[in-house]
Write a protein that holds these residues in place. Structure first.
Motif, mmCIF file in Angstrom:
data_model
loop_
_atom_site.group_PDB
_atom_site.id
_atom_site.type_symbol
_atom_site.label_atom_id
_atom_site.label_comp_id
_atom_site.label_asym_id
_atom_site.label_seq_id
_atom_site.Cartn_x
_atom_site.Cartn_y
_atom_site.Cartn_z
ATOM 1 N N SER A 1 3.465 8.912 2.137
ATOM 2 C CA SER A 1 2.727 7.589 2.124
ATOM 3 C C SER A 1 2.436 6.941 3.338
ATOM 4 O O SER A 1 1.503 6.406 3.579
ATOM 5 N N MET B 1 0.887 -1.166 -0.035
ATOM 6 C CA MET B 1 -0.092 -0.012 0.035
ATOM 7 C C MET B 1 0.683 1.153 0.029
ATOM 8 O O MET B 1 0.511 2.163 -0.843
ATOM 9 N N ASP C 1 2.527 1.556 -3.457
ATOM 10 C CA ASP C 1 1.570 1.799 -4.376
ATOM 11 C C ASP C 1 0.976 3.410 -4.526
ATOM 12 O O ASP C 1 0.762 4.055 -5.328
ATOM 13 N N ARG C 2 0.694 3.991 -3.218
ATOM 14 C CA ARG C 2 0.429 5.271 -3.107
ATOM 15 C C ARG C 2 1.648 6.099 -3.394
ATOM 16 O O ARG C 2 1.376 7.100 -3.968
ATOM 17 N N GLN C 3 2.736 5.606 -3.036
ATOM 18 C CA GLN C 3 3.839 6.588 -3.532
ATOM 19 C C GLN C 3 3.914 6.566 -5.048
ATOM 20 O O GLN C 3 4.192 7.585 -5.458
ATOM 21 N N GLN D 1 -4.768 3.871 8.678
ATOM 22 C CA GLN D 1 -5.775 3.120 7.991
ATOM 23 C C GLN D 1 -5.679 1.539 8.262
ATOM 24 O O GLN D 1 -6.482 0.819 8.549
ATOM 25 N N ARG E 1 1.744 6.131 -7.251
ATOM 26 C CA ARG E 1 0.493 6.808 -7.637
ATOM 27 C C ARG E 1 0.671 8.410 -7.633
ATOM 28 O O ARG E 1 0.215 9.060 -8.383
ATOM 29 N N GLU E 2 0.833 8.781 -6.104
ATOM 30 C CA GLU E 2 0.818 10.236 -5.855
ATOM 31 C C GLU E 2 2.230 10.817 -5.809
ATOM 32 O O GLU E 2 2.177 12.163 -5.792
ATOM 33 N N ALA F 1 0.103 8.204 5.721
ATOM 34 C CA ALA F 1 -1.165 8.161 5.149
ATOM 35 C C ALA F 1 -1.780 6.794 5.486
ATOM 36 O O ALA F 1 -2.948 6.446 5.520
ATOM 37 N N VAL F 2 -0.837 5.922 5.336
ATOM 38 C CA VAL F 2 -1.179 4.300 5.250
ATOM 39 C C VAL F 2 -1.343 3.904 6.627
ATOM 40 O O VAL F 2 -2.193 3.052 6.885
#
Length: 103
Positions: free
Chosen positions: A31, A16, A19-21, A38, A23-24, A34-35
């Motif tokens: 990242s 995650m 992937d976030r890194q 969650q 993507r953004e 943020a993760v």
């Protein structure tokens, strides 16, 4: 006593983050921040997991990397050409400024 997390959770958390890194963009720390909430994992714990279990090379085949290299080489060549044009233009205008005016 520290919590025990399953290997599946670790793998999922690291995926995650990466992937976030991807993507953004931005730093990996953003990242992780943020993760981590969650999944109910501490930020420092997730950072350690990413360092330990994270991918050592980009995911996927080598093809996208080669395409990116080609694209970046084209951009570099274009930037160099533009730089040469700008150098010539600045030399031209500098020469114009050095000429005496006849008025």
């Amino acid at each position: 006593m520290p919590k025990k997390f399953s290997p599946e959770l670790r793998d999922r958390a690291v995926r995650m983050v990466y992937d976030r890194q991807a993507r953004e963009g931005g730093p990996r720390a953003a990242s992780i921040r943020a993760v981590a909430p969650q999944l109910g994992v501490g930020e420092e714990t997730l950072r350690i997991w990413c360092n330990r279990y994270g991918p050592t090379e980009p995911a996927g085949s080598g093809e996208p990397l080669e395409e990116e290299n080609r694209r970046l080489r084209r951009e570099l060549a274009e930037a160099r050409r533009a730089n040469e044009i700008l150098k010539a233009a600045s030399a031209f205008f500098a020469a114009e400024l050095d000429r005496p005016t006849t008025k």
